[in-house]
Design a protein around this motif. Structure first.
Motif, mmCIF file in Angstrom:
data_model
loop_
_atom_site.group_PDB
_atom_site.id
_atom_site.type_symbol
_atom_site.label_atom_id
_atom_site.label_comp_id
_atom_site.label_asym_id
_atom_site.label_seq_id
_atom_site.Cartn_x
_atom_site.Cartn_y
_atom_site.Cartn_z
ATOM 1 N N ALA A 209 0.883 -1.168 0.000
ATOM 2 C CA ALA A 209 0.000 0.000 0.000
ATOM 3 C C ALA A 209 0.917 1.213 0.000
ATOM 4 O O ALA A 209 1.617 1.468 0.976
ATOM 5 C CB ALA A 209 -0.909 0.010 1.222
ATOM 6 N N THR A 214 1.581 3.378 -9.312
ATOM 7 C CA THR A 214 1.298 2.014 -9.750
ATOM 8 C C THR A 214 2.370 1.457 -10.689
ATOM 9 O O THR A 214 2.586 0.241 -10.706
ATOM 10 C CB THR A 214 -0.063 1.954 -10.462
ATOM 11 O OG1 THR A 214 -0.092 2.945 -11.508
ATOM 12 C CG2 THR A 214 -1.191 2.218 -9.493
ATOM 13 N N GLN A 221 5.129 -6.114 -7.969
ATOM 14 C CA GLN A 221 4.139 -7.196 -7.938
ATOM 15 C C GLN A 221 4.498 -8.285 -8.945
ATOM 16 O O GLN A 221 4.446 -9.479 -8.631
ATOM 17 C CB GLN A 221 2.746 -6.640 -8.239
ATOM 18 C CG GLN A 221 1.658 -7.706 -8.153
ATOM 19 C CD GLN A 221 0.280 -7.125 -8.373
ATOM 20 O OE1 GLN A 221 0.101 -6.159 -9.110
ATOM 21 N NE2 GLN A 221 -0.721 -7.697 -7.718
ATOM 22 N N HIS A 228 -1.248 -8.266 -3.895
ATOM 23 C CA HIS A 228 -2.078 -7.081 -4.111
ATOM 24 C C HIS A 228 -1.203 -5.835 -4.028
ATOM 25 O O HIS A 228 -0.223 -5.802 -3.273
ATOM 26 C CB HIS A 228 -3.178 -7.001 -3.039
ATOM 27 C CG HIS A 228 -4.096 -5.824 -3.192
ATOM 28 N ND1 HIS A 228 -5.164 -5.809 -4.059
ATOM 29 C CD2 HIS A 228 -4.093 -4.606 -2.592
ATOM 30 C CE1 HIS A 228 -5.785 -4.659 -3.976
ATOM 31 N NE2 HIS A 228 -5.154 -3.888 -3.101
ATOM 32 N N GLU A 230 -1.740 -1.408 -3.855
ATOM 33 C CA GLU A 230 -2.600 -0.241 -3.773
ATOM 34 C C GLU A 230 -1.681 0.969 -3.912
ATOM 35 O O GLU A 230 -0.798 1.194 -3.073
ATOM 36 C CB GLU A 230 -3.326 -0.199 -2.426
ATOM 37 C CG GLU A 230 -4.576 0.636 -2.400
ATOM 38 C CD GLU A 230 -5.753 -0.025 -3.090
ATOM 39 O OE1 GLU A 230 -6.570 0.724 -3.671
ATOM 40 O OE2 GLU A 230 -5.857 -1.266 -3.064
ATOM 41 N N ASN A 232 -0.998 4.999 -6.406
ATOM 42 C CA ASN A 232 -1.593 6.110 -7.145
ATOM 43 C C ASN A 232 -1.285 6.019 -8.635
ATOM 44 O O ASN A 232 -0.213 5.540 -9.032
ATOM 45 C CB ASN A 232 -1.067 7.436 -6.592
ATOM 46 C CG ASN A 232 -1.419 7.619 -5.126
ATOM 47 O OD1 ASN A 232 -2.584 7.568 -4.750
ATOM 48 N ND2 ASN A 232 -0.407 7.813 -4.294
ATOM 49 N N ASN A 233 -2.209 6.530 -9.454
ATOM 50 C CA ASN A 233 -2.059 6.490 -10.907
ATOM 51 C C ASN A 233 -1.649 7.854 -11.445
ATOM 52 O O ASN A 233 -2.414 8.820 -11.356
ATOM 53 C CB ASN A 233 -3.380 6.069 -11.560
ATOM 54 C CG ASN A 233 -3.758 4.640 -11.221
ATOM 55 O OD1 ASN A 233 -2.997 3.714 -11.461
ATOM 56 N ND2 ASN A 233 -4.941 4.474 -10.649
ATOM 57 N N VAL A 250 -3.805 7.384 -2.313
ATOM 58 C CA VAL A 250 -3.532 6.427 -1.241
ATOM 59 C C VAL A 250 -2.794 7.164 -0.119
ATOM 60 O O VAL A 250 -1.582 7.335 -0.151
ATOM 61 C CB VAL A 250 -2.697 5.240 -1.757
ATOM 62 C CG1 VAL A 250 -2.438 4.247 -0.624
ATOM 63 C CG2 VAL A 250 -3.427 4.542 -2.905
ATOM 64 N N VAL A 254 -6.319 5.352 3.644
ATOM 65 C CA VAL A 254 -6.488 4.289 2.647
ATOM 66 C C VAL A 254 -5.576 3.104 2.963
ATOM 67 O O VAL A 254 -5.982 1.940 2.824
ATOM 68 C CB VAL A 254 -6.206 4.829 1.233
ATOM 69 C CG1 VAL A 254 -6.191 3.700 0.206
ATOM 70 C CG2 VAL A 254 -7.252 5.872 0.847
ATOM 71 N N LYS A 255 -4.358 3.387 3.398
ATOM 72 C CA LYS A 255 -3.452 2.293 3.774
ATOM 73 C C LYS A 255 -4.038 1.465 4.913
ATOM 74 O O LYS A 255 -4.008 0.224 4.880
ATOM 75 C CB LYS A 255 -2.091 2.856 4.176
ATOM 76 C CG LYS A 255 -1.292 3.436 3.026
ATOM 77 C CD LYS A 255 0.116 3.816 3.488
ATOM 78 C CE LYS A 255 0.959 4.313 2.328
ATOM 79 N NZ LYS A 255 2.387 4.423 2.670
ATOM 80 N N THR A 258 -6.867 -0.563 3.647
ATOM 81 C CA THR A 258 -6.379 -1.669 2.808
ATOM 82 C C THR A 258 -6.007 -2.866 3.669
ATOM 83 O O THR A 258 -6.317 -4.016 3.320
ATOM 84 C CB THR A 258 -5.172 -1.214 1.972
ATOM 85 O OG1 THR A 258 -5.565 -0.155 1.100
ATOM 86 C CG2 THR A 258 -4.617 -2.361 1.140
ATOM 87 N N ASP A 261 -9.273 -4.455 4.742
ATOM 88 C CA ASP A 261 -9.945 -5.109 3.615
ATOM 89 C C ASP A 261 -9.262 -6.420 3.226
ATOM 90 O O ASP A 261 -9.939 -7.430 2.964
ATOM 91 C CB ASP A 261 -9.972 -4.170 2.406
ATOM 92 C CG ASP A 261 -10.881 -2.964 2.608
ATOM 93 O OD1 ASP A 261 -11.696 -2.989 3.550
ATOM 94 O OD2 ASP A 261 -10.752 -1.993 1.842
#
Length: 332
Positions: A209, A214, A221, A228, A230, A232-233, A250, A254-255, A258, A261
């Motif tokens: 995260a 990304t 990844q 997974h 998480e 930013n774009n 993020v 959000v972290k 995450t 989740d």
């Protein structure tokens, strides 16, 4: 706790241990313990090597006769686990403030590699050794301006979302090919590969995260087989950065979400969650995990995190998880 009565090299200690694998270090020296005692605190000492001579100040602080497990080695790091009958929060704060060659963690419990678990990491300056946005900015010719904002944000002096938007705006019209240059030069944090490989072998879930981007998290990844990411774009148009971020940013909230989740998605027990980070925006994530590790962290993070690692790298996390597994095995 007379360490002076024990061998000066930790590697010579295992010969002293009885079949139970437990010794009590008391005023009269080391004595065998038949079974794992009740304990409220777990003290894990880690060093490369772990110098017994450095432990005298710690012995004075403990003021009791802890029980120790046989020392072991993880990725070249010597590890010693001590169990304390009570839990002294002041000892944990004292350990984080020490300037010595070893790292220490003082916790009430540790996850077990033999059970399913989840590791969620920050990326920049945690999974990798750089801040990617600073590297992009350097190649774009605005390095000093962006680095100053990054440092302030990581120390908690600026609100993260605003600081990220401001930094990204400085990248407007930069050639998007810069991103690939950063990917090619992206140095992994020492210990990352062995940590991820061992966790995957144990059936754990491993994720990132990141307040970064990304393109870089996706590379990790693919390379490491992470479950997974998480991040930013960055918006790219006609081969150039637009100076914008697409979608939600993020940040610390959000972290933390995450972690929650992913725990639900993968069916991970609360006590089997680990988070690692270095910046102020990692603090909510660290607080939500059963084991929160600050790695080479900013002062505010080092002070507030459950455990602070200053000398070792990501192999320290593996040392702690191995310690948890050995304790679990003794409990049967």
């Amino acid at each position: 706790m007379p360490f002076s009565s024990l061998p000066t090299r930790l590697a010579d200690w295992p010969a002293l241990f009885p079949a139970s694998g437990l010794l009590r270090l008391g005023a009269q020296g080391a004595e065998p313990v038949a079974s794992l005692p009740d304990h409220a605190g777990i003290l894990v000492l880690m060093g490369r090597p772990l110098a017994v001579s450095e432990l005298a100040p710690l012995a004075a602080r403990l003021g009791q006769a802890p029980v120790t497990l046989p020392p072991f080695n993880v990725a070249g790091v010597e590890v010693l686990v001590l169990l304390t009958a009570g839990f002294d929060e002041a000892l944990g704060e004292w350990l984080k403030a020490q300037e010595w060659s070893l790292d220490a963690a003082y916790v009430r419990a540790l996850p077990d590699l033999a059970e399913p678990g989840l590791l969620l990491m920050d990326m920049d300056s945690t999974a990798i050794q750089i801040e990617c946005i600073d590297e992009i900015a350097r190649l774009a010719g605005v390095g000093e301006q962006v680095a100053a904002v990054t440092a302030a944000a990581m120390q908690g002096k600026l609100e993260f979302c605003d600081s990220l938007r401001n930094r990204v705006a400085l990248l407007k019209d930069a050639d998007a090919g810069i991103l690939e240059q950063v990917v090619d030069l992206m140095p992994l944090m020492p210990g990352l590969e062995i940590l991820v490989a061992r966790l995957k072998q144990a059936g754990w879930k491993v994720a990132i995260a990141s307040g970064g981007f990304t393109r870089f998290a996706g590379h990790l990844q693919q390379t490491l087989g992470l479950d997974h990411i998480e991040a930013n774009n960055l918006v790219v148009r006609d081969g150039r950065l637009t100076g914008e971020v697409d979608g939600r940013i993020v940040d610390g909230k959000v972290k933390a979400q995450t972690l929650l989740d992913l725990k639900v998605r993968y069916g991970i027990a609360d006590h089997q969650t680990v988070a690692i980070g270095d910046g102020a925006n990692d603090l909510p994530m660290l607080a939500n995990a059963a084991l929160g590790l600050a790695l080479h962290a900013k002062p505010i993070v080092r002070q507030q995190a459950q455990v602070a690692i200053a000398r070792l790298d990501l192999e320290a996390a593996l040392c702690l998880l191995e310690a948890g597994s050995r304790l679990a095995a003794l409990r049967g």
